[in-house]
Scaffold this active site. Sequence first.
Site, PDB file in Angstrom:
ATOM      1  N   GLU A 115      39.946  37.190  69.733  1.00 38.07           N
ATOM      2  CA  GLU A 115      40.887  36.183  69.254  1.00 38.07           C
ATOM      3  C   GLU A 115      42.265  36.639  69.719  1.00 38.07           C
ATOM      4  O   GLU A 115      42.762  37.689  69.305  1.00 38.07           O
ATOM      5  CB  GLU A 115      40.849  36.072  67.725  1.00 38.07           C
ATOM      6  CG  GLU A 115      41.852  35.037  67.207  1.00 38.07           C
ATOM      7  CD  GLU A 115      41.852  34.900  65.688  1.00 38.07           C
ATOM      8  OE1 GLU A 115      40.852  35.268  65.038  1.00 38.07           O
ATOM      9  OE2 GLU A 115      42.865  34.417  65.159  1.00 38.07           O
ATOM     10  N   HIS A 131      39.953  36.010  55.056  1.00 41.05           N
ATOM     11  CA  HIS A 131      40.279  37.424  55.289  1.00 41.05           C
ATOM     12  C   HIS A 131      39.996  38.180  53.998  1.00 41.05           C
ATOM     13  O   HIS A 131      40.662  37.962  52.986  1.00 41.05           O
ATOM     14  CB  HIS A 131      41.760  37.537  55.675  1.00 41.05           C
ATOM     15  CG  HIS A 131      42.183  38.921  56.060  1.00 41.05           C
ATOM     16  ND1 HIS A 131      43.417  39.192  56.590  1.00 41.05           N
ATOM     17  CD2 HIS A 131      41.548  40.119  55.997  1.00 41.05           C
ATOM     18  CE1 HIS A 131      43.522  40.498  56.844  1.00 41.05           C
ATOM     19  NE2 HIS A 131      42.401  41.079  56.473  1.00 41.05           N
ATOM     20  N   THR A 151      48.780  39.511  58.698  1.00 45.93           N
ATOM     21  CA  THR A 151      48.397  40.459  59.738  1.00 45.93           C
ATOM     22  C   THR A 151      49.553  40.647  60.718  1.00 45.93           C
ATOM     23  O   THR A 151      50.101  39.677  61.241  1.00 45.93           O
ATOM     24  CB  THR A 151      47.149  39.931  60.482  1.00 45.93           C
ATOM     25  OG1 THR A 151      46.187  39.550  59.507  1.00 45.93           O
ATOM     26  CG2 THR A 151      46.560  40.994  61.393  1.00 45.93           C
ATOM     27  N   GLU A 195      37.441  37.764  58.422  1.00 45.95           N
ATOM     28  CA  GLU A 195      38.345  38.750  59.022  1.00 45.95           C
ATOM     29  C   GLU A 195      38.340  39.984  58.138  1.00 45.95           C
ATOM     30  O   GLU A 195      38.407  39.877  56.911  1.00 45.95           O
ATOM     31  CB  GLU A 195      39.771  38.202  59.074  1.00 45.95           C
ATOM     32  CG  GLU A 195      39.918  36.972  59.919  1.00 45.95           C
ATOM     33  CD  GLU A 195      41.313  36.363  59.767  1.00 45.95           C
ATOM     34  OE1 GLU A 195      42.140  36.890  59.000  1.00 45.95           O
ATOM     35  OE2 GLU A 195      41.550  35.347  60.401  1.00 45.95           O
ATOM     36  N   ASP A 253      42.502  31.129  53.111  1.00 43.66           N
ATOM     37  CA  ASP A 253      43.026  32.208  52.254  1.00 43.66           C
ATOM     38  C   ASP A 253      44.054  31.714  51.240  1.00 43.66           C
ATOM     39  O   ASP A 253      44.086  32.166  50.093  1.00 43.66           O
ATOM     40  CB  ASP A 253      43.732  33.288  53.101  1.00 43.66           C
ATOM     41  CG  ASP A 253      42.770  34.117  53.928  1.00 43.66           C
ATOM     42  OD1 ASP A 253      41.547  33.996  53.745  1.00 43.66           O
ATOM     43  OD2 ASP A 253      43.261  34.889  54.775  1.00 43.66           O
ATOM     44  N   HIS A 254      44.937  30.793  51.712  1.00 47.21           N
ATOM     45  CA  HIS A 254      46.029  30.390  50.823  1.00 47.21           C
ATOM     46  C   HIS A 254      45.549  29.590  49.608  1.00 47.21           C
ATOM     47  O   HIS A 254      46.259  29.512  48.605  1.00 47.21           O
ATOM     48  CB  HIS A 254      47.055  29.545  51.588  1.00 47.21           C
ATOM     49  CG  HIS A 254      47.981  30.368  52.445  1.00 47.21           C
ATOM     50  ND1 HIS A 254      47.902  31.731  52.556  1.00 47.21           N
ATOM     51  CD2 HIS A 254      49.024  29.995  53.221  1.00 47.21           C
ATOM     52  CE1 HIS A 254      48.852  32.158  53.368  1.00 47.21           C
ATOM     53  NE2 HIS A 254      49.538  31.124  53.797  1.00 47.21           N
ATOM     54  N   ARG A 310      47.966  32.687  39.403  1.00 54.21           N
ATOM     55  CA  ARG A 310      47.773  32.590  37.959  1.00 54.21           C
ATOM     56  C   ARG A 310      46.532  33.337  37.475  1.00 54.21           C
ATOM     57  O   ARG A 310      46.187  33.230  36.314  1.00 54.21           O
ATOM     58  CB  ARG A 310      47.645  31.110  37.546  1.00 54.21           C
ATOM     59  CG  ARG A 310      48.942  30.361  37.507  1.00 54.21           C
ATOM     60  CD  ARG A 310      49.810  30.877  36.360  1.00 54.21           C
ATOM     61  NE  ARG A 310      51.077  30.180  36.301  1.00 54.21           N
ATOM     62  CZ  ARG A 310      51.289  29.080  35.573  1.00 54.21           C
ATOM     63  NH1 ARG A 310      50.325  28.548  34.871  1.00 54.21           N
ATOM     64  NH2 ARG A 310      52.478  28.539  35.566  1.00 54.21           N
ATOM     65  N   HIS A 317      47.090  32.496  64.888  1.00 53.32           N
ATOM     66  CA  HIS A 317      48.190  33.123  64.160  1.00 53.32           C
ATOM     67  C   HIS A 317      49.492  32.397  64.473  1.00 53.32           C
ATOM     68  O   HIS A 317      49.888  32.294  65.625  1.00 53.32           O
ATOM     69  CB  HIS A 317      48.361  34.620  64.462  1.00 53.32           C
ATOM     70  CG  HIS A 317      48.873  35.356  63.247  1.00 53.32           C
ATOM     71  ND1 HIS A 317      50.196  35.421  62.941  1.00 53.32           N
ATOM     72  CD2 HIS A 317      48.223  35.992  62.247  1.00 53.32           C
ATOM     73  CE1 HIS A 317      50.346  36.077  61.800  1.00 53.32           C
ATOM     74  NE2 HIS A 317      49.164  36.433  61.350  1.00 53.32           N
ATOM     75  N   ARG A 320      43.702  40.667  47.529  1.00 54.55           N
ATOM     76  CA  ARG A 320      44.824  39.938  46.910  1.00 54.55           C
ATOM     77  C   ARG A 320      44.593  38.433  46.873  1.00 54.55           C
ATOM     78  O   ARG A 320      45.214  37.727  46.090  1.00 54.55           O
ATOM     79  CB  ARG A 320      46.130  40.252  47.618  1.00 54.55           C
ATOM     80  CG  ARG A 320      46.268  39.588  48.964  1.00 54.55           C
ATOM     81  CD  ARG A 320      47.700  39.670  49.447  1.00 54.55           C
ATOM     82  NE  ARG A 320      48.006  40.974  49.955  1.00 54.55           N
ATOM     83  CZ  ARG A 320      48.705  41.181  51.087  1.00 54.55           C
ATOM     84  NH1 ARG A 320      49.156  40.165  51.769  1.00 54.55           N
ATOM     85  NH2 ARG A 320      48.941  42.382  51.517  1.00 54.55           N
ATOM     86  N   HIS A 321      43.730  37.924  47.745  1.00 57.26           N
ATOM     87  CA  HIS A 321      43.423  36.484  47.634  1.00 57.26           C
ATOM     88  C   HIS A 321      41.901  36.263  47.631  1.00 57.26           C
ATOM     89  O   HIS A 321      41.331  35.965  46.589  1.00 57.26           O
ATOM     90  CB  HIS A 321      44.154  35.640  48.688  1.00 57.26           C
ATOM     91  CG  HIS A 321      44.257  36.226  50.064  1.00 57.26           C
ATOM     92  ND1 HIS A 321      43.159  36.636  50.786  1.00 57.26           N
ATOM     93  CD2 HIS A 321      45.339  36.449  50.851  1.00 57.26           C
ATOM     94  CE1 HIS A 321      43.571  37.077  51.960  1.00 57.26           C
ATOM     95  NE2 HIS A 321      44.883  37.002  52.039  1.00 57.26           N
ATOM     96  N   GLY A 338      45.605  28.651  59.550  1.00 59.70           N
ATOM     97  CA  GLY A 338      45.612  28.699  58.097  1.00 59.70           C
ATOM     98  C   GLY A 338      46.870  28.138  57.475  1.00 59.70           C
ATOM     99  O   GLY A 338      46.890  27.013  56.968  1.00 59.70           O
ATOM    100  N   ARG A 351      40.621  41.201  52.278  1.00 58.88           N
ATOM    101  CA  ARG A 351      41.536  42.347  52.400  1.00 58.88           C
ATOM    102  C   ARG A 351      41.089  43.473  51.484  1.00 58.88           C
ATOM    103  O   ARG A 351      40.449  43.233  50.457  1.00 58.88           O
ATOM    104  CB  ARG A 351      42.960  41.921  52.030  1.00 58.88           C
ATOM    105  CG  ARG A 351      43.543  40.814  52.902  1.00 58.88           C
ATOM    106  CD  ARG A 351      45.015  40.610  52.565  1.00 58.88           C
ATOM    107  NE  ARG A 351      45.772  41.768  52.982  1.00 58.88           N
ATOM    108  CZ  ARG A 351      46.474  41.833  54.123  1.00 58.88           C
ATOM    109  NH1 ARG A 351      46.562  40.787  54.914  1.00 58.88           N
ATOM    110  NH2 ARG A 351      47.110  42.931  54.442  1.00 58.88           N
ATOM    111  N   ASN A 363      41.482  28.485  58.127  1.00 59.78           N
ATOM    112  CA  ASN A 363      41.589  29.664  57.274  1.00 59.78           C
ATOM    113  C   ASN A 363      42.047  29.202  55.886  1.00 59.78           C
ATOM    114  O   ASN A 363      43.134  28.626  55.742  1.00 59.78           O
ATOM    115  CB  ASN A 363      42.599  30.647  57.882  1.00 59.78           C
ATOM    116  CG  ASN A 363      42.744  31.906  57.049  1.00 59.78           C
ATOM    117  OD1 ASN A 363      42.852  31.843  55.833  1.00 59.78           O
ATOM    118  ND2 ASN A 363      42.774  33.052  57.699  1.00 59.78           N
TER     119      ASN A 363
END
Length: 235
Positions: free
Chosen positions: A150, A42, A100, A69, A8-9, A17, A189, A48-49, A211, A44, A6
């Site tokens: 999952e 993911h 989540t 996701e 996302d980060h 930034r 998770h 946000r990411h 992730g 969302r 994952n």
Amino acid sequence: MRLAVNIDHIATIREARKAREPEPIAAALVAELAGAQGITVHLRGDRRHIKDRDVELLRQVIATKLNIEMAATEEMTGIAVRVRPDQVTLVPEQPHEITTQGGLDVLANRAAVTAAVARLRDAGIRVSIFIDPDEAQVTASREVGADAVEINTGGYADAPPSSRAARLDEVRRSAEAASAAGLEVLAGHGLTYFNIGPVASIRTIEELNIGHSIIARASLVGLERAVREMMELIG
Ligand code: PXP
């Protein structure tokens, strides 16, 4: 057992930034080169990411398996039908959650989940549902037509030592029930380099979604090494 990373980060750092870097597409390709068998993001509601352009570009470049996701909403399933990932994982989504919070309650949201599964499967997209390790949720997931579940390993990951074995057992029993029901079994998770071992030994689980721990390690040792080290532990 397969590993889906994952990323996302990577997008979270970019959005810190509102900049152009780091590029999640580049991270996905590095993870694949390191041996990951899938890439998960993911999308969302608040973006946000991960953004719509990320899933569109990932669809064009991913050589393994793209798993998105998303919440079981009309907006999200519409995007999936347009982008055509290999798999969608339906997840619950609360606007202000950090990550989540628990699995999707398929029993309580049966109508919306049934509609989302049908729409996605009609478009040729495999559907997985992120559920807590609960056999009633496994049964409901099969009834609404999912291809896979999952199993949420967050409870196991967060458990104090005194209850960790019991939480692991819930994951194992749910995985066995899902496999026996003809569902593909995934899990994820809260999994880390330190708690992955017992989960990786559950043979009915075919794929893990990881992730935070991988990207955290990647920030110190590099993404390729972080993915390879996790793959060695998964076996
Ligand atoms: N599976 C699902 C459904 C998730 O929502 C997440 C977090 O985005 C993960 C797996 C990965 O969890 P972690 O980042 O704790 O490895």
